[in-house]
Design a protein around this motif. Sequence first.
Motif, PDB file in Angstrom:
ATOM      1  N   ARG A 120      -3.246  -5.521  -2.748  1.00 45.87           N
ATOM      2  CA  ARG A 120      -4.023  -4.407  -1.916  1.00 45.87           C
ATOM      3  C   ARG A 120      -3.072  -3.138  -1.821  1.00 45.87           C
ATOM      4  O   ARG A 120      -3.489  -2.116  -1.817  1.00 45.87           O
ATOM      5  CB  ARG A 120      -4.454  -5.168  -0.678  1.00 45.87           C
ATOM      6  CG  ARG A 120      -5.237  -4.294   0.468  1.00 45.87           C
ATOM      7  CD  ARG A 120      -6.596  -3.794  -0.348  1.00 45.87           C
ATOM      8  NE  ARG A 120      -7.388  -2.951   0.778  1.00 45.87           N
ATOM      9  CZ  ARG A 120      -8.118  -2.066   0.511  1.00 45.87           C
ATOM     10  NH1 ARG A 120      -8.821  -2.398  -0.659  1.00 45.87           N
ATOM     11  NH2 ARG A 120      -8.712  -1.698   1.416  1.00 45.87           N
ATOM     12  N   LEU A 121      -1.832  -3.511  -1.654  1.00 46.49           N
ATOM     13  CA  LEU A 121      -0.712  -2.520  -1.328  1.00 46.49           C
ATOM     14  C   LEU A 121      -0.633  -1.814  -2.706  1.00 46.49           C
ATOM     15  O   LEU A 121      -0.532  -0.561  -2.820  1.00 46.49           O
ATOM     16  CB  LEU A 121       0.579  -3.143  -1.080  1.00 46.49           C
ATOM     17  CG  LEU A 121       1.573  -2.175  -0.973  1.00 46.49           C
ATOM     18  CD1 LEU A 121       1.567  -1.098   0.172  1.00 46.49           C
ATOM     19  CD2 LEU A 121       2.909  -2.721  -0.940  1.00 46.49           C
ATOM     20  N   PHE A 122      -0.660  -2.354  -3.688  1.00 48.83           N
ATOM     21  CA  PHE A 122      -0.607  -1.786  -4.994  1.00 48.83           C
ATOM     22  C   PHE A 122      -1.864  -0.830  -5.227  1.00 48.83           C
ATOM     23  O   PHE A 122      -1.880   0.222  -5.738  1.00 48.83           O
ATOM     24  CB  PHE A 122      -0.455  -2.841  -6.264  1.00 48.83           C
ATOM     25  CG  PHE A 122      -0.392  -2.226  -7.507  1.00 48.83           C
ATOM     26  CD1 PHE A 122       0.820  -1.589  -8.077  1.00 48.83           C
ATOM     27  CD2 PHE A 122      -1.408  -2.301  -8.539  1.00 48.83           C
ATOM     28  CE1 PHE A 122       1.018  -0.785  -9.228  1.00 48.83           C
ATOM     29  CE2 PHE A 122      -1.319  -1.731  -9.772  1.00 48.83           C
ATOM     30  CZ  PHE A 122      -0.236  -0.993 -10.119  1.00 48.83           C
ATOM     31  N   GLN A 123      -3.040  -1.527  -4.935  1.00 49.18           N
ATOM     32  CA  GLN A 123      -4.234  -0.771  -5.286  1.00 49.18           C
ATOM     33  C   GLN A 123      -4.307   0.585  -4.216  1.00 49.18           C
ATOM     34  O   GLN A 123      -4.848   1.671  -4.865  1.00 49.18           O
ATOM     35  CB  GLN A 123      -5.644  -1.554  -4.721  1.00 49.18           C
ATOM     36  CG  GLN A 123      -5.902  -2.726  -5.738  1.00 49.18           C
ATOM     37  CD  GLN A 123      -7.060  -3.614  -5.249  1.00 49.18           C
ATOM     38  OE1 GLN A 123      -7.401  -3.569  -4.287  1.00 49.18           O
ATOM     39  NE2 GLN A 123      -7.263  -4.657  -6.081  1.00 49.18           N
ATOM     40  N   GLU A 124      -3.911   0.574  -3.123  1.00 46.03           N
ATOM     41  CA  GLU A 124      -3.865   1.737  -2.464  1.00 46.03           C
ATOM     42  C   GLU A 124      -2.873   2.874  -2.540  1.00 46.03           C
ATOM     43  O   GLU A 124      -3.107   3.856  -2.619  1.00 46.03           O
ATOM     44  CB  GLU A 124      -3.628   1.362  -0.690  1.00 46.03           C
ATOM     45  CG  GLU A 124      -4.914   0.587  -0.205  1.00 46.03           C
ATOM     46  CD  GLU A 124      -6.121   1.320  -0.248  1.00 46.03           C
ATOM     47  OE1 GLU A 124      -6.090   2.300   0.197  1.00 46.03           O
ATOM     48  OE2 GLU A 124      -7.076   0.589  -0.230  1.00 46.03           O
ATOM     49  N   THR A 125      -1.587   2.224  -2.888  1.00 43.38           N
ATOM     50  CA  THR A 125      -0.490   3.204  -3.006  1.00 43.38           C
ATOM     51  C   THR A 125      -0.211   3.554  -4.707  1.00 43.38           C
ATOM     52  O   THR A 125       0.564   4.655  -4.730  1.00 43.38           O
ATOM     53  CB  THR A 125       0.630   2.668  -2.320  1.00 43.38           C
ATOM     54  OG1 THR A 125       1.070   1.559  -2.928  1.00 43.38           O
ATOM     55  CG2 THR A 125       0.360   2.449  -0.784  1.00 43.38           C
ATOM     56  N   GLY A 126      -0.484   2.511  -5.488  1.00 42.55           N
ATOM     57  CA  GLY A 126      -0.193   2.632  -6.784  1.00 42.55           C
ATOM     58  C   GLY A 126       1.266   2.122  -7.199  1.00 42.55           C
ATOM     59  O   GLY A 126       1.646   2.376  -8.606  1.00 42.55           O
ATOM     60  N   ARG A 127       1.897   1.583  -6.009  1.00 42.52           N
ATOM     61  CA  ARG A 127       3.172   1.088  -6.560  1.00 42.52           C
ATOM     62  C   ARG A 127       3.380  -0.134  -5.639  1.00 42.52           C
ATOM     63  O   ARG A 127       2.418  -0.374  -4.517  1.00 42.52           O
ATOM     64  CB  ARG A 127       4.361   1.847  -6.249  1.00 42.52           C
ATOM     65  CG  ARG A 127       4.399   2.734  -4.742  1.00 42.52           C
ATOM     66  CD  ARG A 127       5.527   3.684  -4.689  1.00 42.52           C
ATOM     67  NE  ARG A 127       5.791   3.848  -3.054  1.00 42.52           N
ATOM     68  CZ  ARG A 127       4.901   4.795  -2.520  1.00 42.52           C
ATOM     69  NH1 ARG A 127       3.955   5.268  -3.275  1.00 42.52           N
ATOM     70  NH2 ARG A 127       4.876   5.225  -1.441  1.00 42.52           N
ATOM     71  N   ALA A 128       4.207  -1.309  -5.746  1.00 47.17           N
ATOM     72  CA  ALA A 128       4.330  -2.452  -5.155  1.00 47.17           C
ATOM     73  C   ALA A 128       5.637  -2.515  -4.341  1.00 47.17           C
ATOM     74  O   ALA A 128       6.145  -3.462  -4.321  1.00 47.17           O
ATOM     75  CB  ALA A 128       4.196  -3.444  -6.196  1.00 47.17           C
TER      76      ALA A 128
END
Length: 113
Positions: free
Chosen positions: A88-96
């Motif tokens: 979910r963090l990757f989907q929202e920000t584009g980075r993990a």
Amino acid sequence: MGVATVFGLCGAAAVGLGLYGVIVNPQPLRKILAFNLLGSGVFLIFGVVARRGAAAGFGGDPVPQALVITGVVVAFSASALAVALLLRLFQETGRATLHADAATSAGANEADP
């Protein structure tokens, strides 16, 4: 050296490697994997301690086995939740990653004309 000693040493090595990975690695996915390794080592050590008690002539106690099985289930569900939050963090920000300074510097660059 007995079988229980070898398993105990392997469990201690897994705990050590997992603790090292949790402390050193900055990436969240690697921290999740290291935490799983640490938990597996703890479960292995707990099983070895229970087995050595049974091998010493004490009666077999089902409580350590039940605790390890429950711990494995809880660790699996916690890992699944952590990976879902990371996705979910990757989907929202584009980075993990969780670097706050990268987010503020990127926001400042977009705000400047």
